[in-house]
Motif scaffolding. Structure first.
Motif, PDB file in Angstrom:
ATOM      1  N   ILE A  51       0.843  -1.187   0.000  1.00  0.00           N
ATOM      2  CA  ILE A  51       0.000   0.000   0.000  1.00  0.00           C
ATOM      3  C   ILE A  51       0.878   1.237   0.000  1.00  0.00           C
ATOM      4  N   SER A  52       0.443   2.242  -0.728  1.00  0.00           N
ATOM      5  CA  SER A  52       1.207   3.477  -0.834  1.00  0.00           C
ATOM      6  C   SER A  52       1.152   4.273   0.457  1.00  0.00           C
ATOM      7  N   ARG A  53       1.940   5.326   0.517  1.00  0.00           N
ATOM      8  CA  ARG A  53       2.017   6.156   1.727  1.00  0.00           C
ATOM      9  C   ARG A  53       0.658   6.669   2.170  1.00  0.00           C
ATOM     10  N   SER A  54      -0.122   7.128   1.225  1.00  0.00           N
ATOM     11  CA  SER A  54      -1.429   7.707   1.560  1.00  0.00           C
ATOM     12  C   SER A  54      -2.525   6.664   1.693  1.00  0.00           C
ATOM     13  N   GLY A  55      -2.283   5.475   1.146  1.00  0.00           N
ATOM     14  CA  GLY A  55      -3.307   4.440   1.136  1.00  0.00           C
ATOM     15  C   GLY A  55      -4.163   4.439  -0.115  1.00  0.00           C
ATOM     16  N   SER A  56      -3.877   5.330  -1.039  1.00  0.00           N
ATOM     17  CA  SER A  56      -4.709   5.441  -2.232  1.00  0.00           C
ATOM     18  C   SER A  56      -4.393   4.394  -3.293  1.00  0.00           C
ATOM     19  N   SER A  57      -3.201   3.782  -3.219  1.00  0.00           N
ATOM     20  CA  SER A  57      -2.811   2.749  -4.197  1.00  0.00           C
ATOM     21  C   SER A  57      -2.451   1.468  -3.468  1.00  0.00           C
ATOM     22  N   THR A  58      -2.928   0.344  -4.018  1.00  0.00           N
ATOM     23  CA  THR A  58      -2.641  -0.959  -3.427  1.00  0.00           C
ATOM     24  C   THR A  58      -2.275  -1.952  -4.514  1.00  0.00           C
ATOM     25  N   SER A  59      -1.614  -3.016  -4.100  1.00  0.00           N
ATOM     26  CA  SER A  59      -1.254  -4.098  -5.007  1.00  0.00           C
ATOM     27  C   SER A  59      -1.385  -5.416  -4.259  1.00  0.00           C
ATOM     28  N   ILE A  70      -5.514  -4.870   2.146  1.00  0.00           N
ATOM     29  CA  ILE A  70      -4.521  -4.121   2.908  1.00  0.00           C
ATOM     30  C   ILE A  70      -5.043  -2.718   3.152  1.00  0.00           C
ATOM     31  N   SER A  71      -4.776  -2.202   4.332  1.00  0.00           N
ATOM     32  CA  SER A  71      -5.190  -0.832   4.661  1.00  0.00           C
ATOM     33  C   SER A  71      -4.196  -0.252   5.649  1.00  0.00           C
ATOM     34  N   ARG A  72      -4.353   1.017   5.924  1.00  0.00           N
ATOM     35  CA  ARG A  72      -3.473   1.664   6.884  1.00  0.00           C
ATOM     36  C   ARG A  72      -4.198   2.818   7.550  1.00  0.00           C
ATOM     37  N   ASP A  73      -3.778   3.124   8.764  1.00  0.00           N
ATOM     38  CA  ASP A  73      -4.282   4.283   9.501  1.00  0.00           C
ATOM     39  C   ASP A  73      -3.051   5.037   9.975  1.00  0.00           C
ATOM     40  N   ASN A  74      -2.653   6.040   9.232  1.00  0.00           N
ATOM     41  CA  ASN A  74      -1.428   6.767   9.555  1.00  0.00           C
ATOM     42  C   ASN A  74      -1.541   7.503  10.886  1.00  0.00           C
ATOM     43  N   ALA A  75      -2.736   7.896  11.261  1.00  0.00           N
ATOM     44  CA  ALA A  75      -2.925   8.572  12.549  1.00  0.00           C
ATOM     45  C   ALA A  75      -2.604   7.634  13.706  1.00  0.00           C
ATOM     46  N   LYS A  76      -2.835   6.334  13.497  1.00  0.00           N
ATOM     47  CA  LYS A  76      -2.539   5.334  14.531  1.00  0.00           C
ATOM     48  C   LYS A  76      -1.193   4.654  14.298  1.00  0.00           C
TER      49      LYS A  76
END
Length: 129
Positions: A51-59, A70-76
């Motif tokens: 997943i990209s830095r922002s979460g907008s792109s995945t593979s 896959i996902s991410r929460d940069n705040a956490k």
């Protein structure tokens, strides 16, 4: 250097679901591309998702596409891997990985083991048939 710790693995029946977490410390994840890999006994570590830095792109690898997310929460400062419709062949140790990526980079994510420079110790996922 960022430190990564995975959690959420366990024993699940075929068809079941799990959510893996990858908690980061030492650095903010905003500057990192994240990936998940897995390694089964006697096999090489294999790419699962990125997943990209922002979460907008995945593979995703072909063998998990449509079943894992896959996902991410940069705040956490945490990345996740949602595993659905699990199969016995998904049994493996799952590792998260991180690679610092400058804002100027045109690469959204990486899919090779050699592209990542920070790794967690892994979490075991066992799927019973």
């Amino acid at each position: 250097q960022v430190q990564l710790v995975e959690s959420g693995g366990g024993l699940v029946q075929a068809g079941g679901s799990l959510r893996l977490s990858c908690a980061a410390s030492g650095r903010t994840l905003n500057n990192y591309v994240m990936g998940w890999f897995r390694q089964a006994p006697g096999k090489e570590r294999a790419f699962v998702a990125a997943i990209s830095r922002s979460g907008s792109s995945t593979s995703y690898s072909d063998f998990v596409k449509g079943r894992f997310t896959i996902s991410r929460d940069n705040a956490k400062n945490t990345a996740y891997l949602h595993l659905n419709s699990l199969k016995s062949e998904d049994t493996a140790v799952y590792h998260c990985a991180a690679r610092v990526s400058p804002i100027s980079s045109k690469i959204n994510y990486y899919t090779s083991v050699k592209d990542y420079d920070a790794w967690g110790q892994g979490t075991q996922v066992t799927v019973s048939s």
